[in-house]
Design an enzyme around this catalytic site. Sequence first.
Site, PDB file in Angstrom:
ATOM      1  N   THR A 170       0.860  -1.184   0.000  1.00  0.00           N
ATOM      2  CA  THR A 170       0.000   0.000   0.000  1.00  0.00           C
ATOM      3  C   THR A 170       0.895   1.232   0.000  1.00  0.00           C
ATOM      4  O   THR A 170       1.877   1.297   0.734  1.00  0.00           O
ATOM      5  CB  THR A 170      -0.944   0.025   1.218  1.00  0.00           C
ATOM      6  N   PHE A 172       1.431   4.967   0.929  1.00  0.00           N
ATOM      7  CA  PHE A 172       0.961   5.994   1.852  1.00  0.00           C
ATOM      8  C   PHE A 172       1.581   7.343   1.490  1.00  0.00           C
ATOM      9  O   PHE A 172       2.724   7.391   1.021  1.00  0.00           O
ATOM     10  CB  PHE A 172       1.369   5.650   3.295  1.00  0.00           C
TER      11      PHE A 172
END
Length: 278
Positions: A170, A172
Site C-alpha cells: 500500500t 501511503f
Amino acid sequence: MSKIYFQGTFGAYSHLAALSVDPDAEILPCKTFDDCFNKASSEAECKIIIPESNRITGNIGIEYLIFKHRLNIYEEHFQKIEHNLLGQPGAKLSDIKEVYSHAQGLSQCSKFIKDNNITEHIRADTAGSAEMISKTKDIKQAAIASSLSAEIYGLSVIKKNIENENGNLTRFLIMGKNISQPEFGDKKYITSFLFKLKSKPAALYQSLGGFAINGVNLTKLQSYPEKNTFDSFFFLCELDGHIEDSKVQKSLEELGLHCEDFHVLGVFEADKLREKNN
C-alpha cells in the site's frame, strides 16, 4: 515531538506505516479520513499519513480530500501488507468458523477464507475487528489484521501471511499544511500536482504536449468529477522529476496555459521500493 495522525484504530496498517516513517513521533488515531485532513488543516505542525492506493485493489478513494484541502505532500511510503489470521490465545485454525475484517482485507485473503470454509463479516477496519474479537472472547471468531494488532489486543497469530498474493503493497502519503520540499540534487524525485482545464475541445490532449516535447515522464494521470458534477473534472497528476528541473518547469508552464486551476501538491523523493518493484 512530532505528531502524526492516521485513520483507524491502533494496530491498523496506517499505524504500522507511521511507525516505519517516524518511530519517535506521537502517533494518534482519527475516526475518518475527513478528520485526519481537518486536523492537518488546523494544526500547522502536525502531519497525517494516508493510504493512497494499493497494488492489488487500486485506489483507496481519498482524491476528493486531496483536492479540497490541498495539503503539501512531504513523502511517499510503501508499506508491505501482511495479513494474519488472529484469534483467541490457544485457538487453532480448525476452531475458526467466522472471520471479521475490512472489505479489502477480506477480498485480499479470499482464497484462504474459501479454502477453510470460514464465514466472512465486513467491518469498518482491520484493527477494529481485532479489538472487537478480543472482547467477545469467542474461540470460533477470528480477525484478519496486522501482527501489531495481535500484540496490542492480546490475540494469537493463528496463521501468518494469508493474503492471496505476496508483494501486496500500500502506498501511503505523508502530508501537512506547511510547505516544504527537498533541494534539487542527484536523486529520484516525484512532483505531484492537480489541475483543472479550461473548457474547450481537445483541451487535455493539447495540455499534455509539453511533457512529450520536453521528455518528461508522467507516472499518474487520473480524472475526478468536481463537486457532484459530471461535466467539470480535475486531474491528479504525478511526474518523474523535481519542479526545479528546467524540463519539468517548461512542461508545467505549457500545461498552465490550458488551465483554470493549477496547484503543486508536493515535491518529494521517490521511495526506494519503486526501483525494486519496477
